[in-house]
Design a protein around this motif. Structure first.
Motif, mmCIF file in Angstrom:
data_model
loop_
_atom_site.group_PDB
_atom_site.id
_atom_site.type_symbol
_atom_site.label_atom_id
_atom_site.label_comp_id
_atom_site.label_asym_id
_atom_site.label_seq_id
_atom_site.Cartn_x
_atom_site.Cartn_y
_atom_site.Cartn_z
ATOM 1 N N HIS A 94 0.874 -1.161 0.000
ATOM 2 C CA HIS A 94 0.000 0.000 0.000
ATOM 3 C C HIS A 94 0.912 1.212 0.000
ATOM 4 N N ALA A 95 0.680 2.144 -0.928
ATOM 5 C CA ALA A 95 1.583 3.293 -1.031
ATOM 6 C C ALA A 95 0.837 4.556 -1.442
ATOM 7 N N LEU A 96 1.393 5.683 -1.040
ATOM 8 C CA LEU A 96 0.988 7.006 -1.505
ATOM 9 C C LEU A 96 2.092 7.517 -2.412
ATOM 10 N N TRP A 97 1.748 8.422 -3.324
ATOM 11 C CA TRP A 97 2.782 8.934 -4.214
ATOM 12 C C TRP A 97 2.601 10.420 -4.470
ATOM 13 N N LEU A 98 3.721 11.062 -4.808
ATOM 14 C CA LEU A 98 3.750 12.452 -5.242
ATOM 15 C C LEU A 98 4.516 12.523 -6.547
ATOM 16 N N LEU A 99 3.946 13.193 -7.535
ATOM 17 C CA LEU A 99 4.617 13.408 -8.823
ATOM 18 C C LEU A 99 5.132 14.836 -8.855
ATOM 19 N N ARG A 100 6.389 14.995 -9.213
ATOM 20 C CA ARG A 100 6.997 16.321 -9.298
ATOM 21 C C ARG A 100 7.514 16.551 -10.706
ATOM 22 N N GLU A 101 7.082 17.671 -11.300
ATOM 23 C CA GLU A 101 7.600 18.098 -12.597
ATOM 24 C C GLU A 101 8.489 19.308 -12.369
ATOM 25 N N ALA A 102 9.466 19.495 -13.228
ATOM 26 C CA ALA A 102 10.343 20.659 -13.105
ATOM 27 C C ALA A 102 9.536 21.928 -13.379
ATOM 28 N N ALA A 103 9.750 22.952 -12.559
ATOM 29 C CA ALA A 103 9.098 24.255 -12.732
ATOM 30 C C ALA A 103 10.080 25.217 -13.383
ATOM 31 N N ASP A 104 9.552 26.146 -14.158
ATOM 32 C CA ASP A 104 10.410 27.114 -14.836
ATOM 33 C C ASP A 104 10.903 28.226 -13.914
ATOM 34 N N SER A 105 10.169 28.461 -12.817
ATOM 35 C CA SER A 105 10.555 29.525 -11.896
ATOM 36 C C SER A 105 9.888 29.273 -10.542
ATOM 37 N N PRO A 106 10.353 29.964 -9.490
ATOM 38 C CA PRO A 106 9.696 29.820 -8.182
ATOM 39 C C PRO A 106 8.216 30.201 -8.224
ATOM 40 N N ALA A 107 7.852 31.120 -9.087
ATOM 41 C CA ALA A 107 6.451 31.525 -9.203
ATOM 42 C C ALA A 107 5.578 30.387 -9.738
ATOM 43 N N GLU A 108 6.169 29.472 -10.485
ATOM 44 C CA GLU A 108 5.446 28.336 -11.051
ATOM 45 C C GLU A 108 5.506 27.096 -10.153
ATOM 46 N N ASP A 109 6.188 27.204 -9.022
ATOM 47 C CA ASP A 109 6.395 26.057 -8.139
ATOM 48 C C ASP A 109 5.090 25.444 -7.634
ATOM 49 N N TRP A 110 4.069 26.259 -7.427
ATOM 50 C CA TRP A 110 2.804 25.808 -6.847
ATOM 51 C C TRP A 110 2.135 24.711 -7.671
ATOM 52 N N LYS A 111 2.372 24.668 -8.975
ATOM 53 C CA LYS A 111 1.681 23.680 -9.817
ATOM 54 C C LYS A 111 2.579 22.504 -10.240
ATOM 55 N N ALA A 112 3.764 22.415 -9.658
ATOM 56 C CA ALA A 112 4.724 21.395 -10.090
ATOM 57 C C ALA A 112 4.571 20.066 -9.367
ATOM 58 N N THR A 113 3.837 20.026 -8.262
ATOM 59 C CA THR A 113 3.684 18.785 -7.488
ATOM 60 C C THR A 113 2.223 18.374 -7.471
ATOM 61 N N ARG A 114 1.996 17.091 -7.781
ATOM 62 C CA ARG A 114 0.630 16.542 -7.741
ATOM 63 C C ARG A 114 0.620 15.362 -6.802
#
Length: 114
Positions: A94-114
């Motif tokens: 049984h596991a939980l997961w987080l997907l992280r995509e590279a962000a172009d800037s700190p301002a875009e960081d909020w949408k980089a992790t799901r």
């Protein structure tokens, strides 16, 4: 004894193969998402992780990271879970997961992790 070495398949058809399980609990292998991932560009991707000492804990916790093999993007997924022993001796993860995509800037960081 709940050991991660071997081949695992998720409810959604993802496949994880743990090919090396060290005495220190570290492991490596490969991960291939199932049809639910919806991206035919994703290839079998390397994974690395660690598991609690199964000699000391009957149902050990584990974590691993998958570094996705994609052409145009940089993604990683972290998994954190536990291996359970069923009454019939069957191992279940049984596991939980987080997907992280590279962000172009700190301002875009909020949408980089799901």
């Amino acid at each position: 004894q709940c050991l991660l070495s071997g081949s695992w398949r998720s409810d959604t058809g993802c496949r994880m193969v743990v090919s090396v399980l060290g005495k220190d609990g570290r492991f490596s292998g490969s991960y291939l998402p199932g049809p639910a991932a919806g991206n035919p560009e994703i290839l079998t991707s390397p994974l690395e992780g660690s598991q609690q000492d199964a000699r000391l804990v009957l149902q050990p916790t584990f974590s691993f990271i998958v570094r996705w093999q994609l052409q145009d993007t940089d993604r990683m997924t972290a998994f954190l879970g536990q291996c359970y022993m069923g009454t019939n001796g069957e191992e279940t993860l049984h596991a939980l997961w987080l997907l992280r995509e590279a962000a172009d800037s700190p301002a875009e960081d909020w949408k980089a992790t799901r």
